[in-house]
Design a protein around this motif. Structure first.
Motif, mmCIF file in Angstrom:
data_model
loop_
_atom_site.group_PDB
_atom_site.id
_atom_site.type_symbol
_atom_site.label_atom_id
_atom_site.label_comp_id
_atom_site.label_asym_id
_atom_site.label_seq_id
_atom_site.Cartn_x
_atom_site.Cartn_y
_atom_site.Cartn_z
ATOM 1 N N LEU A 1 0.826 -1.208 0.000
ATOM 2 C CA LEU A 1 0.000 0.000 0.000
ATOM 3 C C LEU A 1 0.859 1.256 0.000
ATOM 4 C CD1 LEU A 1 -2.747 -1.072 2.583
ATOM 5 C CD2 LEU A 1 -2.851 -1.180 0.084
ATOM 6 N N ASP A 2 2.036 1.169 0.635
ATOM 7 C CA ASP A 2 2.946 2.315 0.667
ATOM 8 C C ASP A 2 3.564 2.598 -0.700
ATOM 9 O OD1 ASP A 2 2.666 3.028 3.328
ATOM 10 O OD2 ASP A 2 4.280 1.726 4.021
ATOM 11 N N THR A 3 3.823 1.539 -1.469
ATOM 12 C CA THR A 3 4.618 1.685 -2.679
ATOM 13 C C THR A 3 3.826 1.553 -3.979
ATOM 14 O OG1 THR A 3 5.194 -0.681 -2.595
ATOM 15 C CG2 THR A 3 6.697 0.856 -1.511
ATOM 16 N N MET A 4 2.654 0.942 -3.930
ATOM 17 C CA MET A 4 1.870 0.718 -5.144
ATOM 18 C C MET A 4 1.174 2.006 -5.581
ATOM 19 S SD MET A 4 0.973 -1.801 -7.227
ATOM 20 C CE MET A 4 0.968 -3.348 -6.302
ATOM 21 N N PRO A 5 1.309 2.414 -6.843
ATOM 22 C CA PRO A 5 0.576 3.597 -7.329
ATOM 23 C C PRO A 5 -0.923 3.434 -7.094
ATOM 24 C CG PRO A 5 2.221 2.895 -8.939
ATOM 25 C CD PRO A 5 2.170 1.823 -7.889
ATOM 26 N N SER A 6 -1.588 4.514 -6.762
ATOM 27 C CA SER A 6 -3.002 4.433 -6.390
ATOM 28 C C SER A 6 -3.900 4.031 -7.553
ATOM 29 C CB SER A 6 -3.478 5.780 -5.822
ATOM 30 O OG SER A 6 -3.367 6.799 -6.803
ATOM 31 N N ASP A 7 -3.406 4.155 -8.793
ATOM 32 C CA ASP A 7 -4.251 3.781 -9.928
ATOM 33 C C ASP A 7 -4.214 2.284 -10.218
ATOM 34 O OD1 ASP A 7 -1.685 3.640 -10.887
ATOM 35 O OD2 ASP A 7 -2.030 4.895 -12.655
ATOM 36 N N GLN A 8 -3.423 1.532 -9.443
ATOM 37 C CA GLN A 8 -3.424 0.081 -9.588
ATOM 38 C C GLN A 8 -4.368 -0.531 -8.548
ATOM 39 O OE1 GLN A 8 0.103 -2.138 -10.296
ATOM 40 N NE2 GLN A 8 1.292 -0.350 -10.963
ATOM 41 N N ASN A 9 -5.292 -1.354 -9.011
ATOM 42 C CA ASN A 9 -6.278 -1.978 -8.139
ATOM 43 C C ASN A 9 -5.704 -3.227 -7.486
ATOM 44 O OD1 ASN A 9 -8.103 -0.058 -9.211
ATOM 45 N ND2 ASN A 9 -8.563 -1.442 -10.917
ATOM 46 N N ILE A 10 -6.100 -3.473 -6.255
ATOM 47 C CA ILE A 10 -5.593 -4.605 -5.487
ATOM 48 C C ILE A 10 -6.746 -5.524 -5.115
ATOM 49 C CG2 ILE A 10 -4.489 -5.304 -3.312
ATOM 50 C CD1 ILE A 10 -2.980 -2.615 -3.409
ATOM 51 N N MET A 11 -6.534 -6.823 -5.245
ATOM 52 C CA MET A 11 -7.514 -7.820 -4.820
ATOM 53 C C MET A 11 -6.868 -8.710 -3.764
ATOM 54 S SD MET A 11 -9.470 -10.827 -7.017
ATOM 55 C CE MET A 11 -10.360 -9.659 -8.052
ATOM 56 N N LEU A 12 -7.530 -8.820 -2.604
ATOM 57 C CA LEU A 12 -7.050 -9.659 -1.510
ATOM 58 C C LEU A 12 -7.915 -10.913 -1.438
ATOM 59 C CD1 LEU A 12 -6.492 -6.935 1.246
ATOM 60 C CD2 LEU A 12 -4.819 -7.869 -0.365
ATOM 61 N N VAL A 13 -7.268 -12.052 -1.505
ATOM 62 C CA VAL A 13 -7.957 -13.337 -1.423
ATOM 63 C C VAL A 13 -7.723 -13.924 -0.040
ATOM 64 C CG1 VAL A 13 -8.191 -15.639 -2.450
ATOM 65 C CG2 VAL A 13 -7.529 -13.683 -3.884
ATOM 66 N N GLY A 14 -8.775 -14.361 0.628
ATOM 67 C CA GLY A 14 -8.584 -14.935 1.955
ATOM 68 C C GLY A 14 -9.883 -15.381 2.576
ATOM 69 N N LYS A 15 -9.760 -16.023 3.734
ATOM 70 C CA LYS A 15 -10.922 -16.495 4.463
ATOM 71 C C LYS A 15 -11.651 -15.327 5.112
ATOM 72 C CE LYS A 15 -10.993 -20.247 6.710
ATOM 73 N NZ LYS A 15 -10.827 -21.326 7.686
ATOM 74 N N HIS A 16 -12.900 -15.579 5.488
ATOM 75 C CA HIS A 16 -13.644 -14.579 6.249
ATOM 76 C C HIS A 16 -13.064 -14.490 7.660
ATOM 77 C CE1 HIS A 16 -15.457 -18.340 7.656
ATOM 78 N NE2 HIS A 16 -15.785 -17.670 8.743
ATOM 79 N N GLY A 17 -13.280 -13.358 8.300
ATOM 80 C CA GLY A 17 -12.921 -13.225 9.709
ATOM 81 C C GLY A 17 -11.456 -13.022 10.000
ATOM 82 N N ILE A 18 -10.619 -12.727 8.977
ATOM 83 C CA ILE A 18 -9.189 -12.543 9.244
ATOM 84 C C ILE A 18 -8.828 -11.070 9.426
ATOM 85 C CG2 ILE A 18 -8.515 -14.673 8.084
ATOM 86 C CD1 ILE A 18 -7.662 -13.017 5.671
ATOM 87 N N GLY A 19 -9.820 -10.185 9.323
ATOM 88 C CA GLY A 19 -9.581 -8.778 9.652
ATOM 89 C C GLY A 19 -9.207 -7.896 8.475
ATOM 90 N N LYS A 20 -9.569 -8.288 7.251
ATOM 91 C CA LYS A 20 -9.183 -7.486 6.080
ATOM 92 C C LYS A 20 -9.689 -6.056 6.189
ATOM 93 C CE LYS A 20 -11.118 -10.441 3.190
ATOM 94 N NZ LYS A 20 -11.421 -11.625 4.012
ATOM 95 N N SER A 21 -10.970 -5.903 6.483
ATOM 96 C CA SER A 21 -11.576 -4.572 6.537
ATOM 97 C C SER A 21 -10.966 -3.720 7.649
ATOM 98 C CB SER A 21 -13.088 -4.699 6.746
ATOM 99 O OG SER A 21 -13.699 -3.430 6.817
ATOM 100 N N GLU A 22 -10.798 -4.312 8.832
ATOM 101 C CA GLU A 22 -10.259 -3.549 9.961
ATOM 102 C C GLU A 22 -8.813 -3.143 9.718
ATOM 103 O OE1 GLU A 22 -9.528 -3.949 14.804
ATOM 104 O OE2 GLU A 22 -10.503 -5.566 13.697
ATOM 105 N N ILE A 23 -8.020 -4.044 9.155
ATOM 106 C CA ILE A 23 -6.611 -3.745 8.886
ATOM 107 C C ILE A 23 -6.494 -2.589 7.893
ATOM 108 C CG2 ILE A 23 -4.519 -4.645 7.780
ATOM 109 C CD1 ILE A 23 -5.260 -7.378 9.075
#
Length: 355
Positions: A14-36
């Protein structure tokens, strides 16, 4: 094979990726993606808007409602409630992307490519992040390859150590954190799925559920049969049974106990095995990292005595204590040890060099 990243690596992206590049996070529910993500961007003064696409019934929930422009006679869309009208950049977090209806996903296509919704552009500097659930237990929508191609994809797996550090900062009951420290496979439910035969529902532990367990048991000094039944409704029967047994039979010294008065703890430490001392090691680092009210002078003295104890009684535990400092997930603890206890820091470096 996906590209696995932990929380620290996500922050670097997030620090280094240009903001115009979209990111997709793959993972289980309940691991805190939104809060992090929310905590990270809010610390930088940037608003995070989380949209749960699996709950949207049609594109109107995303792009807003249509109305007639009286001046032109054409149909235009009213901006949705979340759209930034102040032109300040936002982070748009599209959760449950692969649980969205196909017609909602079509709307996402233009958003992912052009940062536009119904002719209205997101403010410059805005970032688009999506999250998808991964696993056979979910009811999922197949994603169009054209949509997938518009995201940089990473499998998000926060480490147990990162969760334990979060737990220390959020006052998670020590019985829960000690259990996860010794039994990390239970954190995300790898061993704990139980099926309720009369309903077909599955219940297993996840990080969100363990926080619920912590909140519940804080009112009880012991976990009796009834409390175990309540806990089973949160994390499943098998996980609740194993946790209750652990909480009853394992009352380890905490890092705070050691730092406040090592001499008071020394006799009990003599009976600890390697895995127990390893838990104490991690607890010491987490305490220094998260506690602001510890007596620095007493803590420095206790750390020196504790390291001397490990050197004399359990070199394997000393190896673990030294390895923790190399993980670089406890920067405040590293600074404390190097400045407040330079003798200990030197011992650690010499011990590592001798291995």
């Amino acid at each position: 094979m996906g590209i696995n990243i932990n929380t620290a690596e996500l922050h670097q992206i997030l620090d280094t990726m240009p903001s115009d590049q979209n990111i997709m996070l793959v993972g289980k529910h309940g691991i805190g993606k939104s809060e992090i993500l929310s905590n990270y961007y809010e610390s930088k003064g940037m608003k995070v808007v989380a949209l749960f696409l699996g709950q949207m019934s049609d594109p109107g929930d995303l792009i807003g409602l249509p109305r007639k422009d009286e001046a032109t006679g054409k149909t235009v869309f009213m901006p949705p409630y979340w759209f930034p009208m102040d032109e300040k950049p936002i982070v748009l977090f599209l959760d449950e992307l692969n649980r969205a209806r196909p017609e909602v996903l079509q709307t996402i296509m233009d958003l992912a490519l052009n940062r536009r919704l119904a002719g209205r552009s997101l403010p410059k500097g805005s970032r688009l992040i999506s999250a998808v659930n991964d696993g056979d237990e979910y009811q999922l929508t197949d994603l169009d390859p054209a949509l997938v191609s518009r995201f940089d994809i990473y499998t998000f797996k926060p480490t147990t150590e990162e969760w334990l550090l979060w737990a220390a900062k959020h006052d998670v009951d020590v019985r829960v954190s000690d259990f996860i420290s010794e039994n990390p496979s239970w954190l995300d439910g790898d061993n704990g799925t139980t099926i309720q035969m009369d309903t077909g529902l599955e219940k297993s532990p996840d990080r969100r559920a363990w926080k619920k367990v912590s909140d519940y048991i804080k009112g009880f000094s012991a976990i009796e049969q009834f409390q175990q039944k309540v806990i089973a409704g949160i994390i499943g029967v098998k996980a609740a049974s194993v946790f209750a047994s652990f909480a009853m039979n394992n009352q380890l010294l905490s890092g705070k106990d050691i730092l406040c008065d090592f001499k008071k703890c020394e006799q009990k430490l003599l009976g600890y095995k390697l895995h127990q001392l390893s838990q104490v090691n991690e607890s010491i680092y987490r305490t220094i990292e998260t506690e602001s009210d510890i007596d620095k002078k007493e803590a420095a003295k206790s750390i020196q005595l504790y390291v001397d104890f490990l050197m004399a009684n359990n070199k394997e535990a000393m190896a673990h204590f030294s390895s923790v400092i190399e993980k670089q997930i406890y920067p405040k603890a590293l600074l404390f040890i190097s400045t407040e206890t330079p003798g200990v820091y030197k011992q650690i470096l010499e011990f590592i060099m001798s291995l």
